[in-house]
Design an enzyme around this catalytic site. Structure first.
Site, PDB file in Angstrom:
ATOM      1  N   CYS A 183       0.855  -1.195   0.000  1.00 36.13           N
ATOM      2  CA  CYS A 183       0.000   0.000   0.000  1.00 36.13           C
ATOM      3  C   CYS A 183       0.892   1.246   0.000  1.00 36.13           C
ATOM      4  O   CYS A 183       1.818   1.363   0.810  1.00 36.13           O
ATOM      5  CB  CYS A 183      -0.893  -0.025   1.242  1.00 36.13           C
ATOM      6  SG  CYS A 183      -1.783   1.507   1.551  1.00 36.13           S
ATOM      7  N   ASP A 184       0.623   2.185  -0.896  1.00 33.35           N
ATOM      8  CA  ASP A 184       1.453   3.390  -1.003  1.00 33.35           C
ATOM      9  C   ASP A 184       1.507   4.186   0.301  1.00 33.35           C
ATOM     10  O   ASP A 184       2.565   4.684   0.683  1.00 33.35           O
ATOM     11  CB  ASP A 184       0.950   4.297  -2.134  1.00 33.35           C
ATOM     12  CG  ASP A 184       1.238   3.721  -3.511  1.00 33.35           C
ATOM     13  OD1 ASP A 184       2.121   2.840  -3.621  1.00 33.35           O
ATOM     14  OD2 ASP A 184       0.574   4.146  -4.477  1.00 33.35           O
TER      15      ASP A 184
END
Length: 123
Positions: free
Chosen positions: A11-12
């Site tokens: 997940c960024d």
């Protein structure tokens, strides 16, 4: 102080949080929702401080891919917890839990300003 970051490694926002914490020499345990799982016992204490609607990410791909009947069934904290246990990717990420002798602080999502505020005032 014990710091645990909850999320999914790819997940960024989790990546940004992990990078920030590392750059600021904050020792953190990482709980991978996919590998370590999610249980009601994990989420329920968070909901003593957070509204379930903050924790449930209704804007993400996982939520949009859920069958409409499952989406419509989420009407309160209990049903939201069940949805998050069944589909951990609907939890807004990252969740940062900071435990001190005096308090437990929970932050949802990555905000550099909030991380800076908390870690510079608590150091």
């Amino acid at each position: 102080m014990n710091v645990t970051l909850y999320g999914i490694p790819n997940c960024d926002q989790v990546k940004k949080a992990r990078t920030w914490l590392s750059e600021h020499q904050v020792t953190v345990d990482f709980h991978d929702f996919k590998k370590a799982g999610v249980t009601p016992a994990l989420i329920s204490p968070w909901l003593k401080q957070l509204d379930w609607q903050i924790l449930l990410n209704r804007r993400g791909t996982t939520w949009r891919k859920l069958p409409e009947a499952e989406q419509q069934a989420v009407i309160d904290a209990d049903s939201a917890v069940q949805c998050m246990v069944n589909s951990p990717s609907v939890i807004k990420r990252p969740v940062l839990v900071i435990q001190t002798d005096m308090q437990v602080e929970i932050m949802v999502g990555f905000s550099e300003a909030e991380y800076r505020r908390w870690f510079t005032t608590q150091a």
